[in-house]
Every structure is written in structure tokens, then in C-alpha cells.
Scaffold this motif. Sequence first.
Motif, PDB file in Angstrom:
ATOM      1  N   SER A 120       0.832  -1.208   0.000  1.00 16.88           N
ATOM      2  CA  SER A 120       0.000   0.000   0.000  1.00 16.88           C
ATOM      3  C   SER A 120       0.864   1.254   0.000  1.00 16.88           C
ATOM      4  O   SER A 120       0.571   2.228  -0.704  1.00 16.88           O
ATOM      5  CB  SER A 120      -0.917  -0.003   1.229  1.00 16.88           C
ATOM      6  OG  SER A 120      -1.749  -1.137   1.234  1.00 16.88           O
ATOM      7  N   LEU A 121       1.931   1.225   0.798  1.00 19.07           N
ATOM      8  CA  LEU A 121       2.828   2.375   0.831  1.00 19.07           C
ATOM      9  C   LEU A 121       3.545   2.542  -0.506  1.00 19.07           C
ATOM     10  O   LEU A 121       3.714   3.671  -0.998  1.00 19.07           O
ATOM     11  CB  LEU A 121       3.855   2.227   1.947  1.00 19.07           C
ATOM     12  CG  LEU A 121       4.905   3.346   2.026  1.00 19.07           C
ATOM     13  CD1 LEU A 121       4.242   4.702   2.254  1.00 19.07           C
ATOM     14  CD2 LEU A 121       5.922   3.058   3.117  1.00 19.07           C
ATOM     15  N   PHE A 122       3.956   1.426  -1.117  1.00 21.07           N
ATOM     16  CA  PHE A 122       4.631   1.506  -2.409  1.00 21.07           C
ATOM     17  C   PHE A 122       3.742   2.191  -3.438  1.00 21.07           C
ATOM     18  O   PHE A 122       4.181   3.100  -4.160  1.00 21.07           O
ATOM     19  CB  PHE A 122       5.013   0.109  -2.892  1.00 21.07           C
ATOM     20  CG  PHE A 122       5.548   0.098  -4.303  1.00 21.07           C
ATOM     21  CD1 PHE A 122       6.844   0.516  -4.570  1.00 21.07           C
ATOM     22  CD2 PHE A 122       4.751  -0.318  -5.358  1.00 21.07           C
ATOM     23  CE1 PHE A 122       7.339   0.517  -5.874  1.00 21.07           C
ATOM     24  CE2 PHE A 122       5.240  -0.319  -6.659  1.00 21.07           C
ATOM     25  CZ  PHE A 122       6.530   0.096  -6.918  1.00 21.07           C
ATOM     26  N   LEU A 123       2.494   1.799  -3.525  1.00 18.11           N
ATOM     27  CA  LEU A 123       1.571   2.409  -4.480  1.00 18.11           C
ATOM     28  C   LEU A 123       1.326   3.876  -4.138  1.00 18.11           C
ATOM     29  O   LEU A 123       1.308   4.741  -5.017  1.00 18.11           O
ATOM     30  CB  LEU A 123       0.252   1.642  -4.496  1.00 18.11           C
ATOM     31  CG  LEU A 123       0.309   0.207  -5.025  1.00 18.11           C
ATOM     32  CD1 LEU A 123      -1.038  -0.478  -4.847  1.00 18.11           C
ATOM     33  CD2 LEU A 123       0.731   0.182  -6.486  1.00 18.11           C
ATOM     34  N   SER A 124       1.149   4.168  -2.856  1.00 20.39           N
ATOM     35  CA  SER A 124       0.846   5.536  -2.432  1.00 20.39           C
ATOM     36  C   SER A 124       2.033   6.471  -2.597  1.00 20.39           C
ATOM     37  O   SER A 124       1.859   7.678  -2.804  1.00 20.39           O
ATOM     38  CB  SER A 124       0.405   5.541  -0.963  1.00 20.39           C
ATOM     39  OG  SER A 124      -0.698   4.687  -0.755  1.00 20.39           O
ATOM     40  N   SER A 125       3.245   5.917  -2.513  1.00 16.72           N
ATOM     41  CA  SER A 125       4.437   6.765  -2.566  1.00 16.72           C
ATOM     42  C   SER A 125       4.566   7.506  -3.884  1.00 16.72           C
ATOM     43  O   SER A 125       5.187   8.574  -3.949  1.00 16.72           O
ATOM     44  CB  SER A 125       5.697   5.925  -2.325  1.00 16.72           C
ATOM     45  OG  SER A 125       5.900   5.007  -3.389  1.00 16.72           O
ATOM     46  N   TRP A 126       3.956   6.978  -4.963  1.00 13.57           N
ATOM     47  CA  TRP A 126       4.069   7.628  -6.267  1.00 13.57           C
ATOM     48  C   TRP A 126       3.198   8.864  -6.362  1.00 13.57           C
ATOM     49  O   TRP A 126       3.217   9.567  -7.374  1.00 13.57           O
ATOM     50  CB  TRP A 126       3.768   6.635  -7.377  1.00 13.57           C
ATOM     51  CG  TRP A 126       4.782   5.551  -7.386  1.00 13.57           C
ATOM     52  CD1 TRP A 126       4.641   4.277  -6.932  1.00 13.57           C
ATOM     53  CD2 TRP A 126       6.157   5.665  -7.784  1.00 13.57           C
ATOM     54  NE1 TRP A 126       5.820   3.584  -7.025  1.00 13.57           N
ATOM     55  CE2 TRP A 126       6.764   4.410  -7.554  1.00 13.57           C
ATOM     56  CE3 TRP A 126       6.919   6.696  -8.320  1.00 13.57           C
ATOM     57  CZ2 TRP A 126       8.114   4.183  -7.836  1.00 13.57           C
ATOM     58  CZ3 TRP A 126       8.257   6.458  -8.604  1.00 13.57           C
ATOM     59  CH2 TRP A 126       8.834   5.224  -8.361  1.00 13.57           C
ATOM     60  N   ILE A 127       2.462   9.159  -5.308  1.00 17.53           N
ATOM     61  CA  ILE A 127       1.760  10.445  -5.228  1.00 17.53           C
ATOM     62  C   ILE A 127       2.770  11.585  -5.093  1.00 17.53           C
ATOM     63  O   ILE A 127       2.545  12.692  -5.585  1.00 17.53           O
ATOM     64  CB  ILE A 127       0.776  10.451  -4.042  1.00 17.53           C
ATOM     65  CG1 ILE A 127      -0.363   9.461  -4.310  1.00 17.53           C
ATOM     66  CG2 ILE A 127       0.229  11.848  -3.770  1.00 17.53           C
ATOM     67  CD1 ILE A 127      -1.307   9.282  -3.139  1.00 17.53           C
TER      68      ILE A 127
END
Length: 400
Positions: free
Chosen positions: A20-27
Motif C-alpha cells: 500500500s505504501l509503495f503504491l501511495s508513494s508515487w503520489i
Amino acid sequence: MFLKPTIFLSSLALLLSFASLFLSSWIILPAPNMFLLRLGVAAPEISPGLFLLNLFSLLLSFICIHHPQLQRLACIVSLIGLLTCGWVLVNIAPTQAQMAKAMTQGLGTDYLKRIPVKVSAKMQTHAFSLVHAFRGIPLGKIRHQTNILFATPAGVSLTMEVYQPPEVGKYPAVVVIYGGAWQRGNPSADPEFNQYIANQGYTVFAIDYRHAPQYRFPAQLDDVRTALDFIRQHAAEYEADPERMVLLGRSAGAHLAMLAAYQPDALPIRAVVSYYGPVNLPEGYKTPPSPDPINVRAVLKAFIGGSLEELPNQYQIASPINYLTHPVPPTLLVYGSRDHLVEARFGRQMYKALLQSGNTAVFLTIPWAEHAFDAVFSGVSNQLALYHTERFLAWALFDQ
């Protein structure tokens, strides 16, 4: 041999928190290549869903991980993901307020009052809807025609698609030009947008053009102008009003839309909508973005046919910002502040140049948005952009 349920759930919770953090980090992380750019585009647009995913991983970590250090790690990771997504969500309202202010500054405080009630009644009532974010923006019924041949320059068949309201009538025309670095794409791009706009009461023409590097500038501009001539000649056939026409483009398509509308001998155009369009090619070549996932200089070389040093005049001729020596149509400029292909500074530069030359312009920025943010049609950024775009179109084409 199977894992015990507690170990399995613990491992799942830990894995989910990091995913979840990996996906969110691209924000917030800039994408270094085209593969990761897709995540950079999508992550902020689906941030409501990612927020729930991080919240779920936080709860799962708290409940299922019993090792104190692992539990603390997983919870911290999930909290970082929550805060990252939350940054987008808490900024939706102030961003909308800033965009609304920019619209009134550019078009007048009473611009909404000049839109007929029957037109404004069809528009979205809220700039952002969580329901639409999860269930999609309703598109409505339309009529759709494909593969309409409008020209064959150098033996290349150029076609367009036409989207029409469900009822027979006579409607303002919106000509849509796709992006793709002038090298790829086709008129079937962004069908949700075209369908939505047609349902609002417009005839939408999605047009084609020849691609670089096989065909260099000004072939693409010539094709757009040929398409506009065709549309004017066949307007009645497609229930379009040739005297009420707007050009709308994305990226390379926005660049072509501005160029076509700003030519001294251009056909009458009511307005232009530019989603993250290049405006100053020499400066874009000199100062590419960092990181540069698309290799801007290589793209410009393919489009123009050489480097800035080799063809300086062509770079100038191909820059919309150099055509403001005469009145040009009102222009809506929409850019993402995190765009790493066409940086928002170019949109701001164009906006200032339009105002200084006495033209009407609106400049909208979305703090978290990357290039091609509207590829996620029901995403956060596109909801905001669409809300103001449909009002700009109505103002330009239905102004009483």
C-alpha cells in the motif's frame, strides 16, 4: 506444509502495508521512467481508494501482527501511506476554491450567469464526488460514428470519430486532438470524455494526424487545419454549428490546438482548451524536466526533424507562445504541478503572455497531478478539471 493461520495473516498484513505504501508513494515521488510514470499518473487519481487500502492494512496490522516490533513497523508504514493519500484528499477543497477563483478572474465574476439555465442544468453540481471516484462519472447516451475519412495526405488515411447528443439537432462543435508526443495515438483515445461532452449538448469531433518521426512538423498542423476545413464543410451533416467551435487537446494535441487556433489566417474558433500542452519548444529543449522519463529532447528532435541548434527557426515557428502578436481565442490552460513531461511553468508562462497581449486566459493548476492525469477519467484531478472545463465550454459556446 501449510502456514498457521496466525502466521499467514501476520505475513499478509505486513506485505499489504508495504504494498500500500509503495503504491501511495508515487503520489509524491517523481517517476524516473515511462513504466513507473504510469504509477505516478494513477496514484493520486485513485488516492481515495488507496486511502482505504492503507487504512485496512493499518487495522489488519494492528489486529493480526502480534510481534511488537513487526507490528510497530507495519503500522508506521501504513500511517505513512495514509498521510500521503490524505495530503491529496485534504487539498481537494482548497484546490477547487483556487480554480474557481481563477475562472472568475479570467472570465468575469458573472460568467456563470451568462450560461443558459438549460445548459448549466446538465453540468456536474460538485467539483468532486467520492461516489464518482468509486463508481465512475455517469456518461449518458450518445450517438457515435467511427472511421470517417477526411483526408489522405501522402497516401495516409486520416479519419475522425464523431460523438453526438442522443437527440437530432444543431450543436456547438468541440474538436478533440489526442496527445502522444506527436508520435502515437488515434481518434479513439479518451472515449469517456468525448461521450460525456457529447451528452452535455455538443458535437464532438475526435480527429487524427500524421505522426513523427516519419512525418515532421508542420505535417501535423496541416492535418489539423485540413480536419477543421472538413468539419466546416460537413457541419450540417453532423449537426454541428461551424460558427461555434472550440479546439481541445491534450499534451501534443493541446500544442496543435493552440497552434491551429492562433494562426493569423485561422478559421473562426471560439476558444481553446489546453491540457498540459507544450508552448515554448526552444525553452523545453534547453531545460528538460528532471527526471525526464520521456526524453524530451529526443521527442522534440523527432517532431521537428533535428536539434534546436540545427533548426532554431523551426522550433520558434512550432511554439504557440510566439503567435500572440494578434488577438487569439480565449484559452483555458490546465496543468499538473507535478508534471514531469510538460512542466506547469510553461502553462504559467503562456498564461502571462496571453494576458500581457490583451487576450482572455484562465490558468488552472492541480498540485498533485502528473502528466496525463485525466487518463483516469473518474480520478480526483479529472473531476476537478472536467468541472471547470465544461463551464468554460458553456461560457465560450453558449454565452448569452
